[in-house]
Structure formats: C-alpha cells, structure tokens
Design an enzyme around this catalytic site. Structure first.
Site: not given
Length: 262
Positions: A150, A166
């Site tokens: 990501s 995350y």
C-alpha cells in the site's frame, strides 16, 4: 528474434493462488490472471463469499476453484497451501493479498488489534511464501510472488488518519519483498509488490467516506481514485514472462498520489 509481446503475457498452462481473493482487490487480481489463461485458486475465510467469487470468475471463462481458510492461523495457511498444491500440482504464481486494517490513536491502540493486523498483513505472507516456495517454486526453479502492499507503507499519514498498525505492517511488507527477492532470485523466483493508493473496497470504504472521494481525487495528479481495472495490467506484467527481469520492486498504483506527496 524477440518473443511476441502477447506470447510473453499469456499465462496459459500456469497456476495461481490468490489470498483474500473473494472480493475487492483480490478478486480483481484473480480476474487478471485468469483472463490471461492461468488456472486459479482463491482463498479467504468465508466459504459463501468464495463460492460466489468463483462462480463469477467461471462465468468469465476462468478455471477457478476456492479453498476456505483463515490466513491469520498458521495451521490453516498450511492446509490451504497443501490443498492448493494437491489440486494444481504446482503453484507458479502466488498473490499475497489478504489483509486487515484497524483505526485507533497510537496511544490507545489495542494490542490485540495490533497483533491481528500484523499476523494477517505480514506473518501470513511470510508463511504462504515459505510454504509455496519450499514445496513448489524452489524445486521447479520458477515462480512469481506478488505482494499487495500500500502507499501507506511508503510513508506516514496525513493528519486525522490513525492507522499506525496498518502502515507499519505495509512498511514491513515493502522490505520483506526486497529481502525475499534478493534471497530467492537464484531459484528463478521474482518477488515484487504492488502498492495501491485509494480504491473502493470493504476495508477502505469507511476511510473513503471520512476523507471524501472527491477530495482525494482532487489531491491526485490524475484526479481520480482507483477502479476495478487499475491493478489488472501491473499484475499481469509481474506474473508473466513479460516481467521476468523485474524483482524486488515496489510499484505504486495510485494515480500519482505518492509522487505528489513526496
């Protein structure tokens, strides 16, 4: 003479295992590889979602099967890998897409939530890669591993976004990709990561609503967020012979957002 580009991109005769493949980005990646000719096995926790996804893939002419398993549990990772190899005989392409997020301020982030994110977003990827590498890719001297990272793993957050676990997990995945690529290159295995920006998905929908899709698009050079086609081309490149000399790379697919932020 060089090889025709369409031959390089053809995955006929290849096999692929996609984690988190029942919806969202994982299903888009499964579509890409299946449409190029690969036989597909998708996995995630929920059998009904997998059954629906496999039916959708089959309706597009894709040879698709499914295996339910919780990627956060080592015993179930082992089961999924063993069952996938029993069905397909070998795994040529592994797409590590399963992941989770958790929103909380760093100072009050629950340790249980931290562990949940880390176990799914990085430990399970190590376990899937280890199992498939050891049983199929290393003996066959060939393999393509595609990790879904990501742009959150390439830097910090803007104010108001509280996803420290995350971001940390995706940052770890970035360097895991580089380290494994360096170690397994001698076996003919490429290891790369796609770093998506903002895409509609069940996991991202809450954040998209918080930040506003139009607002995010306005901050992106291409003035849009990702859609249901935007990962298919890069996945096919990295999975096929067209990408055989690409390894250890982290490729953002984010409409230019990461370069604008940098």
């Amino acid at each position: 003479m060089s090889t025709h580009v369409m031959t390089l991109l053809n995955l006929s005769g290849k096999t692929a295992l996609i984690t988190g493949g029942s919806r969202g980005l994982g299903l888009q990646l499964a579509e890409s590889l299946g449409e190029a000719g690969a036989r597909i096995v998708i996995t995630s926790r929920k059998a009904p979602d997998l059954e629906d996804a496999a039916a959708a893939l089959t309706s597009r002419g894709i040879d698709a099967q499914w295996i339910a398993g919780d990627a956060a549990r080592p015993d179930q990772v082992e089961y999924v890998c063993t069952e996938a190899l029993n069905r397909l005989k070998q795994i040529d392409i592994l797409v590590n897409n399963a992941g989770a997020s958790w929103g909380a301020p760093a100072e009050s982030h629950p340790i249980e939530a931290w562990d949940k994110v880390m176990n799914l977003n990085i430990r399970s990827i190590f376990l899937f890669s280890q199992a498939i590498g050891r049983a199929s890719m290393i003996p066959n001297k060939h393999g393509r591993i595609i990790n879904v990272a990501s742009i959150a793993g390439l830097g910090g957050n803007r104010a108001g976004i509280e996803t420290v676990a995350y971001n940390t997990s995706k940052g770890a995945l970035v360097n895991f990709t580089r380290a494994l690529a360096a170690e397994w290159g001698e076996h003919g295995i490429t290891v790369n990561a796609i770093a998506p920006g903002f895409f509609p998905s069940k996991m991202a929908d809450g954040l998209l609503q918080q930040l506003g899709i139009d607002n995010l698009a306005a901050q992106t050079p291409l003035r849009r967020i990702g859609d249901e086609d935007d990962l298919k081309g890069i996945a096919l490149l990295l999975a096929s012979s067209a990408g055989k000399h690409i390894t250890g790379q982290i490729i953002p697919v984010d409409g230019g957002m990461s370069c604008a932020m940098g």
